[in-house]
Design a protein around this motif. Structure first.
Motif, PDB file in Angstrom:
ATOM      1  N   SER A   1      61.690 -10.150  76.170  1.00  0.00           N
ATOM      2  CA  SER A   1      61.845 -10.524  74.772  1.00  0.00           C
ATOM      3  C   SER A   1      61.191 -11.870  74.506  1.00  0.00           C
ATOM      4  N   LEU A   2      60.835 -12.065  73.245  1.00  0.00           N
ATOM      5  CA  LEU A   2      60.288 -13.342  72.789  1.00  0.00           C
ATOM      6  C   LEU A   2      61.057 -13.780  71.557  1.00  0.00           C
ATOM      7  N   CYS A   3      61.571 -14.999  71.562  1.00  0.00           N
ATOM      8  CA  CYS A   3      62.290 -15.574  70.425  1.00  0.00           C
ATOM      9  C   CYS A   3      61.481 -16.746  69.879  1.00  0.00           C
ATOM     10  N   TRP A   4      61.007 -16.607  68.659  1.00  0.00           N
ATOM     11  CA  TRP A   4      60.086 -17.566  68.041  1.00  0.00           C
ATOM     12  C   TRP A   4      60.795 -18.214  66.865  1.00  0.00           C
ATOM     13  N   GLN A   5      61.201 -19.474  67.017  1.00  0.00           N
ATOM     14  CA  GLN A   5      62.017 -20.150  66.012  1.00  0.00           C
ATOM     15  C   GLN A   5      61.138 -21.063  65.168  1.00  0.00           C
ATOM     16  N   VAL A   6      61.125 -20.811  63.853  1.00  0.00           N
ATOM     17  CA  VAL A   6      60.285 -21.600  62.950  1.00  0.00           C
ATOM     18  C   VAL A   6      61.029 -21.914  61.662  1.00  0.00           C
ATOM     19  N   GLY A   7      60.506 -22.902  60.956  1.00  0.00           N
ATOM     20  CA  GLY A   7      61.020 -23.249  59.640  1.00  0.00           C
ATOM     21  C   GLY A   7      59.974 -22.955  58.587  1.00  0.00           C
ATOM     22  N   ASN A   8      59.788 -23.881  57.667  1.00  0.00           N
ATOM     23  CA  ASN A   8      58.828 -23.716  56.582  1.00  0.00           C
ATOM     24  C   ASN A   8      57.740 -24.777  56.652  1.00  0.00           C
ATOM     25  N   TYR A  23      55.745 -22.457  52.382  1.00  0.00           N
ATOM     26  CA  TYR A  23      55.156 -21.320  53.077  1.00  0.00           C
ATOM     27  C   TYR A  23      56.100 -20.936  54.216  1.00  0.00           C
ATOM     28  N   PRO A  24      56.820 -19.814  54.103  1.00  0.00           N
ATOM     29  CA  PRO A  24      57.750 -19.414  55.175  1.00  0.00           C
ATOM     30  C   PRO A  24      56.976 -18.971  56.412  1.00  0.00           C
ATOM     31  N   LEU A  25      57.027 -19.756  57.461  1.00  0.00           N
ATOM     32  CA  LEU A  25      56.182 -19.508  58.622  1.00  0.00           C
ATOM     33  C   LEU A  25      56.502 -18.200  59.324  1.00  0.00           C
ATOM     34  N   ILE A  83      68.790 -15.575  61.183  1.00  0.00           N
ATOM     35  CA  ILE A  83      68.872 -16.801  60.389  1.00  0.00           C
ATOM     36  C   ILE A  83      69.752 -17.810  61.119  1.00  0.00           C
ATOM     37  N   TRP A  84      69.178 -18.966  61.424  1.00  0.00           N
ATOM     38  CA  TRP A  84      69.947 -20.089  61.974  1.00  0.00           C
ATOM     39  C   TRP A  84      70.298 -21.002  60.797  1.00  0.00           C
ATOM     40  N   ARG A  85      71.583 -21.041  60.495  1.00  0.00           N
ATOM     41  CA  ARG A  85      72.062 -21.839  59.370  1.00  0.00           C
ATOM     42  C   ARG A  85      72.681 -23.122  59.878  1.00  0.00           C
ATOM     43  N   PHE A  86      72.371 -24.234  59.230  1.00  0.00           N
ATOM     44  CA  PHE A  86      73.020 -25.499  59.557  1.00  0.00           C
ATOM     45  C   PHE A  86      73.467 -26.167  58.267  1.00  0.00           C
ATOM     46  N   GLY A  87      74.561 -26.873  58.342  1.00  0.00           N
ATOM     47  CA  GLY A  87      75.191 -27.400  57.137  1.00  0.00           C
ATOM     48  C   GLY A  87      74.652 -28.723  56.639  1.00  0.00           C
ATOM     49  N   TYR A 111      68.416 -23.719  56.481  1.00  0.00           N
ATOM     50  CA  TYR A 111      68.296 -22.684  57.499  1.00  0.00           C
ATOM     51  C   TYR A 111      66.885 -22.668  58.053  1.00  0.00           C
ATOM     52  N   GLU A 112      66.754 -22.121  59.243  1.00  0.00           N
ATOM     53  CA  GLU A 112      65.466 -21.785  59.811  1.00  0.00           C
ATOM     54  C   GLU A 112      65.575 -20.374  60.370  1.00  0.00           C
ATOM     55  N   THR A 113      64.456 -19.825  60.815  1.00  0.00           N
ATOM     56  CA  THR A 113      64.405 -18.419  61.199  1.00  0.00           C
ATOM     57  C   THR A 113      64.003 -18.257  62.650  1.00  0.00           C
ATOM     58  N   LEU A 114      64.654 -17.350  63.326  1.00  0.00           N
ATOM     59  CA  LEU A 114      64.309 -17.003  64.691  1.00  0.00           C
ATOM     60  C   LEU A 114      63.912 -15.532  64.723  1.00  0.00           C
ATOM     61  N   LEU A 115      62.657 -15.266  65.095  1.00  0.00           N
ATOM     62  CA  LEU A 115      62.159 -13.902  65.191  1.00  0.00           C
ATOM     63  C   LEU A 115      62.345 -13.406  66.622  1.00  0.00           C
ATOM     64  N   TRP A 116      63.079 -12.309  66.777  1.00  0.00           N
ATOM     65  CA  TRP A 116      63.276 -11.721  68.103  1.00  0.00           C
ATOM     66  C   TRP A 116      62.366 -10.503  68.234  1.00  0.00           C
ATOM     67  N   PHE A 117      61.370 -10.641  69.105  1.00  0.00           N
ATOM     68  CA  PHE A 117      60.437  -9.560  69.399  1.00  0.00           C
ATOM     69  C   PHE A 117      60.673  -9.035  70.812  1.00  0.00           C
ATOM     70  N   THR A 118      60.319  -7.765  71.019  1.00  0.00           N
ATOM     71  CA  THR A 118      60.280  -7.209  72.365  1.00  0.00           C
ATOM     72  C   THR A 118      58.874  -6.682  72.625  1.00  0.00           C
ATOM     73  N   LYS A 119      58.568  -6.496  73.897  1.00  0.00           N
ATOM     74  CA  LYS A 119      57.247  -5.994  74.276  1.00  0.00           C
ATOM     75  C   LYS A 119      57.208  -4.475  74.247  1.00  0.00           C
ATOM     76  N   SER A 120      58.342  -3.826  74.419  1.00  0.00           N
ATOM     77  CA  SER A 120      58.396  -2.364  74.436  1.00  0.00           C
ATOM     78  C   SER A 120      59.707  -1.895  73.826  1.00  0.00           C
ATOM     79  N   ASP A 121      59.923  -0.598  73.867  1.00  0.00           N
ATOM     80  CA  ASP A 121      61.173  -0.037  73.347  1.00  0.00           C
ATOM     81  C   ASP A 121      62.296  -0.067  74.377  1.00  0.00           C
TER      82      ASP A 121
END
Length: 319
Positions: free
Chosen positions: A88-95, A103-105, A125-129, A142-152
């Motif tokens: 898996s790949l977790c790619w955490q980005v903001g704007n 521009y939402p990355l 969604i990573w939410r912080f107060g 908030y910022e966003t973490l995209l969880w990708f996998t290489k296969s099924d």
């Protein structure tokens, strides 16, 4: 200082400067492409990182967003190569913000990952107060973490990240299971928006405090993400003894999360001082002196009565 997990190793691991498959901990100082070239194909189980946002921080040169995204394509190609088929790949980005326009990355990044063959499983969604206050738009929390996998076919340890059910005593009211508990005894599946409130993983939001001036993990790095964020990914998407890689490791938060949970950890950063801080934090982890916010610690909720000061007499007389 918070109590660290009991499973920490008592003997410090050697921190290798270059990648070796038999190593357990690697901190590479240099360009990310040079680091990735050292890693054999399909070696890494989990990649978790927060790449440069193109915000003009001291460690990056601000450029046009299209040019910025082009520079990431060769890196994504290498990440796909080194990732295991079940990885898996977790790619955490903001704007990215330019002249007041947002521009939402994560949206801009998605086709780049798709073109490499990655498959998106969740947009978390990573939410912080707390954070900077905006004056010409709503304040970002908030910022966003995209969880990708290489296969099924991929590692997903659901039981390790289950949350307590909202109604633990709920039972089936009809059918063959009438009267029996309707909840999974291990807890429920967390949603793609996680929040940690008064009880660990009680709700569906990742409400993890961002690393600002009063956070126990704060270092000189201007865009540091918390160990707690990386821990959840490590637990969910890898197993013990797997390799966890952060190609933009900064001050080593992802490496710390991996080592804490008995994974192998590798990271890279071009800034020598950040690599030095990462090594210092790892050694503090082994010695039990690391300043760290534990997984699931309750978040302080202000009551409005924290800073009681002497009320001026003239205020009272005017009541």
């Amino acid at each position: 200082m918070e109590q660290l997990p009991d499973l920490l190793l008592q003997t410090p691991l050697p921190i290798e400067p270059c990648f070796r498959t038999e190593a357990r901990l690697v901190a590479f100082q240099g360009d990310v492409s040079d680091c990735l070239k050292q890693i054999p194909d399909e070696t890494i189980q989990l990649i978790i990182t927060s790449p440069p946002y193109n915000l003009g921080k001291e460690y990056e040169n601000r450029r046009d967003i299209a040019d910025y995204l082009k520079t990431q394509v060769p890196v994504l190609q290498q990440l796909y190569r080194v990732l295991k088929k079940e990885g898996s790949l977790c790619w955490q980005v903001g704007n990215f913000v330019e002249e007041g326009e947002v521009y939402p990355l994560d949206i801009f990044y998605y086709p780049l990952f798709k073109n490499q063959g990655f498959k998106l499983r969740n947009r978390i969604i990573w939410r912080f107060g707390h954070g900077l206050h905006a004056s010409k738009r709503l304040s970002g929390r908030y910022e966003t973490l995209l969880w990708f996998t290489k296969s099924d076919h991929y590692v997903f340890n659901l039981d390790d990240i289950r949350v307590p059910p909202k109604y633990p005593g709920k039972r089936h009211f009809k059918g063959p299971n009438k009267g029996k508990p309707s909840c999974n005894p291990l807890g429920k599946n967390p949603s793609d928006v996680w929040e940690f409130l008064l009880e660990e993983w009680e709700e569906g939001l990742w409400d993890i405090p961002n690393v600002k001036s009063n956070h126990p993990e704060k270092t000189v790095h201007p865009c540091q993400f918390p160990v707690e964020l990386a821990e959840r990914c490590v637990l969910a998407f890898s197993n013990e003894d797997d390799w966890v890689l952060d190609p933009y490791m900064g001050v080593g938060s992802a490496l710390i999360a991996a080592i804490m949970h008995n994974r192998r950890a590798a990271g890279c950063d071009k800034e020598a001082r950040y690599v030095a801080i990462a090594k210092e934090r790892l050694m503090a982890l082994f010695s039990g002196t690391l300043r760290y916010r534990p997984l699931g610690k309750p978040i302080h909720e202000p009551t409005g009565r924290e800073r009681v000061t002497q009320i001026p007499q003239e205020w009272i007389s005017n009541l």
